[in-house]
Design a protein around this motif. Structure first.
Motif, mmCIF file in Angstrom:
data_model
loop_
_atom_site.group_PDB
_atom_site.id
_atom_site.type_symbol
_atom_site.label_atom_id
_atom_site.label_comp_id
_atom_site.label_asym_id
_atom_site.label_seq_id
_atom_site.Cartn_x
_atom_site.Cartn_y
_atom_site.Cartn_z
ATOM 1 N N GLY A 31 47.277 33.310 47.917
ATOM 2 C CA GLY A 31 46.747 33.952 46.708
ATOM 3 C C GLY A 31 45.822 33.004 45.960
ATOM 4 O O GLY A 31 44.786 33.408 45.424
ATOM 5 N N VAL A 32 46.205 31.741 45.942
ATOM 6 C CA VAL A 32 45.386 30.740 45.243
ATOM 7 C C VAL A 32 44.063 30.571 45.977
ATOM 8 O O VAL A 32 42.985 30.528 45.361
ATOM 9 N N ILE A 33 44.107 30.511 47.317
ATOM 10 C CA ILE A 33 42.852 30.350 48.066
ATOM 11 C C ILE A 33 41.967 31.565 47.827
ATOM 12 O O ILE A 33 40.748 31.457 47.736
ATOM 13 N N SER A 37 38.256 31.413 46.471
ATOM 14 C CA SER A 37 37.173 32.019 47.259
ATOM 15 C C SER A 37 36.314 32.951 46.410
ATOM 16 O O SER A 37 35.096 33.009 46.587
ATOM 17 N N ASP A 38 36.958 33.669 45.493
ATOM 18 C CA ASP A 38 36.177 34.529 44.587
ATOM 19 C C ASP A 38 35.224 33.687 43.755
ATOM 20 O O ASP A 38 34.069 34.031 43.522
ATOM 21 N N GLU A 39 35.749 32.553 43.318
ATOM 22 C CA GLU A 39 34.932 31.615 42.539
ATOM 23 C C GLU A 39 33.752 31.134 43.398
ATOM 24 O O GLU A 39 32.610 31.094 42.937
ATOM 25 N N LEU A 40 34.038 30.829 44.652
ATOM 26 C CA LEU A 40 32.983 30.308 45.531
ATOM 27 C C LEU A 40 31.941 31.378 45.849
ATOM 28 O O LEU A 40 30.777 31.069 46.073
ATOM 29 N N LYS A 97 35.272 37.613 52.732
ATOM 30 C CA LYS A 97 34.537 38.031 51.526
ATOM 31 C C LYS A 97 33.036 38.084 51.779
ATOM 32 O O LYS A 97 32.245 38.168 50.844
ATOM 33 N N GLY A 98 32.653 37.937 53.045
ATOM 34 C CA GLY A 98 31.245 38.129 53.400
ATOM 35 C C GLY A 98 30.392 36.879 53.330
ATOM 36 O O GLY A 98 29.168 36.961 53.416
ATOM 37 N N ILE A 219 38.822 23.968 37.805
ATOM 38 C CA ILE A 219 38.458 25.037 38.752
ATOM 39 C C ILE A 219 39.127 26.373 38.366
ATOM 40 O O ILE A 219 38.726 27.437 38.804
ATOM 41 N N ASN A 220 40.148 26.307 37.485
ATOM 42 C CA ASN A 220 40.848 27.539 37.099
ATOM 43 C C ASN A 220 40.115 28.341 36.027
ATOM 44 O O ASN A 220 40.523 29.446 35.687
#
Ligand code: UDP
Length: 239
Positions: A31-33, A37-40, A97-98, A219-220
């Protein structure tokens, strides 16, 4: 979209960023990754050329394993392999996520990732692929912070983004000292003289000697990484 101040950047994600609330040694929290990943994905949308160096402290940290009786060099190789495990998990989620990614390892394991070759890494970046550098430097007695500084210099990144769980550098540990003061900007010399732990000593030395700025940030905080790249004052900048 705001203009990028740093067109090529290297983001260091420590193993703890993969473990969530479990912290060091707690394995992987998918879940954390997923959140990282959404952030990235947002970061990639800025058009930055992005390299990632992943840590492994959520699985094995060499120094800790050797305190418990393991041979230090073997323990460090185990630590380096744990960074590969994290890299594969991150790659899988990023690709779902593409995003286009490549994992490159400092220790050859071609069945699952490309060996690290600098020119090839730069080519991937130019093609818009996120390059995940795994396996640290490939040498025992080093850390992934040092790998981050080394790879950043090799690929000519304009900044190292050091992702942490705190907002930046403080005069003391903000979790322990209520008088701890946040520092927005620091010179390398000030960080050294005051003993502020920005990155480990080898990594810090490489950045200082080569004038590679380091941004330490949380990063949070959603969107923080992209904001740093666009020159917003987020976290602490050491330069
Ligand atoms: N490691 C190593 N050489 C390197 C990078 C890492 O031997 O160039 C080993 C070392 O044992 C380290 C472990 O891999 O403890 C995991 O890396 P690190 O502790 O830097 O990860 P993080 O603290 O970022 O989670």
């Amino acid at each position: 979209m705001a203009k990028l101040v740093y067109p090529r950047a290297l983001l260091k994600l420590s193993g703890e960023a993969f473990a969530g609330a479990g912290g060091a040694g707690a394995g992987i929290d998918y879940g954390v990754i997923d959140r990282v990943s959404d952030e990235l994905r947002q970061v990639a949308a800025t058009g930055v050329q992005l390299g990632l160096v992943v840590g492994g402290g959520n699985i094995v940290r060499g120094a800790t394993a050797s305190e418990q009786g393991m041979d230090r060099v073997s323990a460090d190789y185990m630590g380096m392999l744990s960074t590969v495990i994290n890299a594969l998990a991150l790659q899988d989620i990023l690709e779902k996520k593409g995003l286009d990614t490549r994992v490159m390892t400092a220790i050859r394991m071609e069945a699952l990732a490309e060996p690290y070759i600098r020119r090839r890494a730069v080519r991937h970046l130019e093609k818009g692929r996120i390059v995940i550098f795994a396996g640290g430097t490939g040498n025992p007695y080093f850390s992934t912070d040092t790998a981050a500084a080394l790879r950043a210099l090799e690929i000519e990144a304009k900044v190292i983004l050091k992702a942490t769980n705190v907002d930046g550098v403080y005069t003391a540990d903000p979790n322990k000292d209520p008088n701890a003061r946040f520092i927005a900007e620091l010179s390398f010399q000030e960080a050294l003289v005051n003993g502020y732990a920005v990155m480990d000593a080898n990594a810090f030395g490489l950045c200082k000697e080569n004038r590679l700025p380091i941004v330490v940030f949380n990063i949070n905080q959603p969107g923080a990484t992209a904001r740093v790249l666009c020159g917003e004052r987020v976290g602490t900048i050491v330069q």
